[in-house]
Scaffold this active site. Structure first.
Site, PDB file in Angstrom:
ATOM      1  N   CYS A  24       0.827  -1.205   0.000  1.00  0.00           N
ATOM      2  CA  CYS A  24       0.000   0.000   0.000  1.00  0.00           C
ATOM      3  C   CYS A  24       0.864   1.260   0.000  1.00  0.00           C
ATOM      4  CB  CYS A  24      -0.928   0.001   1.219  1.00  0.00           C
ATOM      5  SG  CYS A  24      -1.945   1.483   1.343  1.00  0.00           S
ATOM      6  N   CYS A  75      -0.322   4.117   2.250  1.00  0.00           N
ATOM      7  CA  CYS A  75      -0.052   3.888   3.674  1.00  0.00           C
ATOM      8  C   CYS A  75       1.430   4.112   3.989  1.00  0.00           C
ATOM      9  CB  CYS A  75      -0.383   2.454   4.080  1.00  0.00           C
ATOM     10  SG  CYS A  75      -1.906   1.809   3.385  1.00  0.00           S
ATOM     11  N   ASP A  76       2.313   3.602   3.152  1.00  0.00           N
ATOM     12  CA  ASP A  76       3.716   3.485   3.558  1.00  0.00           C
ATOM     13  C   ASP A  76       4.700   4.311   2.740  1.00  0.00           C
ATOM     14  OD1 ASP A  76       2.961   1.684   5.534  1.00  0.00           O
ATOM     15  OD2 ASP A  76       3.009   0.002   4.157  1.00  0.00           O
TER      16      ASP A  76
END
Ligand code: NDP
Length: 313
Positions: A138, A141-142
């Protein structure tokens, strides 16, 4: 026979942000929800590390800790939290008949499906070893953790293209590792990738190994399947974007799914084609796939379940 069945007003299947948020709202609406937590209590966030984009945690939070918080919050209002998996559903008539893997049958007036989706992985050993330590599925997200650094994205679909262009804004350089000599993505996304100067596409390429120092990712060995040549790339972030599989096998034939297996919901709501069955989170969303959007639709599902029950009474 029927008298022996447990009767439930609101059954929630799944325990990610969507399922737990549905439980918080359903419990506070006095629906006495029962949650079957499934194979991986807490869902996908239990296999991530830092979550920095969920509102309300100014210093970030570990994914597993956040899911424990959500579970506790749902339990505080009386949610009946159960280990176990739902193995069979019959949505042909209400109340719905649902069976868990230990053979227990329950009757549910409403069902919220929040079984999520599972990221597909390449299946090489080093990918699992460095998951959460440089390997991620993701970018939203990261990606932030790798700003200013070099990254790789595996895949040639819309997700991979979207993630590569997103990461190219944050990082110095992004390699796209594409197994064929063309992208599967839409023309518009392909153009975006081709017009981003700091993305380099490695065509006909597969990942032999993700390399690291034992703690975090430092690079990868990429093989060109046409020439057999293997090259080392130096990257700190390694994103796998080869698709997701919605966890809907259980519902095939019971509820309308789209061509990729995601549950179809009425736009702007969590209603499915079966009145009384609602779907929330990634199981019905292949676009956003965020904890906060999952939580939002979980809230919607509980409110819609409550309204459905009060209309039916
Ligand atoms: P897709 O299934 O469309 O693409 C998967 C990609 O990963 C393909 O390029 C495939 O290669 C590659 N791949 C699959 N397995 C492997 C493997 N083991 N090793 C290396 N590469 C592999 O998945 P997406 O998640 O990209 O998209 C899913 C759906 O969501 C699509 O319908 C897409 O259009 C949609 N979507 C739409 C968006 C938008 O409109 N903004 C954004 C994101 C997704 P190959 O081509 O060789 O099979």
């Amino acid at each position: 026979m029927n008298e022996e069945l447990e009767k439930i007003e609101c059954l929630i299947i799944g325990s990610g942000p969507a399922g737990y948020t549905a439980a918080i709202y359903a419990a506070r609406a006095d629906l006495k929800p029962v949650v079957y937590q499934g194979l991986q209590p807490g869902g996908q966030l239990t296999s991530t590390t830092e979550v920095d984009n969920f509102p309300g945690y100014p210093d970030g939070v570990q994914g597993p800790d956040m899911m424990i918080d959500l579970q506790k919050q749902a339990e505080r209002f009386g949610t009946d939290m159960r280990w176990g998996i739902i193995s069979e559903v019959d949505f042909s008539k209400r109340p719905f008949l649902v069976t868990s893997d230990d053979g227990k049958k329950v009757q549910a007036e409403t069902v919220v499906i929040a079984t999520g989706a599972t990221a597909k992985w390449m299946g090489i050993e080093s990918e699992a070893r460095y998951n959460g330590h440089g390997v991620s599925a993701c970018a939203t997200c990261d990606g932030f953790f790798f700003r200013g650094q070099d990254m790789a994205v595996v895949g040639g679909g819309d997700t991979a293209c979207e993630e590569a262009t997103y990461l190219a804004k944050l990082g110095r350089k992004v390699y796209m590792i594409v197994r064929r000599d063309e992208l599967r993505a839409s023309k518009a996304m392909q153009n975006k990738v081709m017009n981003t100067p700091n993305i380099e596409v490695l065509w006909n390429s597969v990942t032999k190994e993700i390399t690291g120092d034992g703690k975090v990712v430092t690079g990868a060995l990429i093989e060109n399947v046409k020439s057999g040549e293997v090259r080392q790339i130096d990257v700190q972030g390694f994103f796998v974007a080869i698709g997701h599989k919605p966890n809907t096998d259980l519902f095939k034939g019971q509820i309308d799914l789209d061509e990729n297996g995601y549950i179809k919901t009425v736009p702007g709501s969590t209603k499915t084609n079966v009145p009384g069955v609602f779907a929330a989170g990634d199981v019905q969303d292949h676009v956003f796939r965020q904890a906060i959007t999952a939580a939002g639709t979980g809230c919607m599902a509980a409110i819609e379940a409550e309204r459905f029950i009060s209309m039916a009474e």
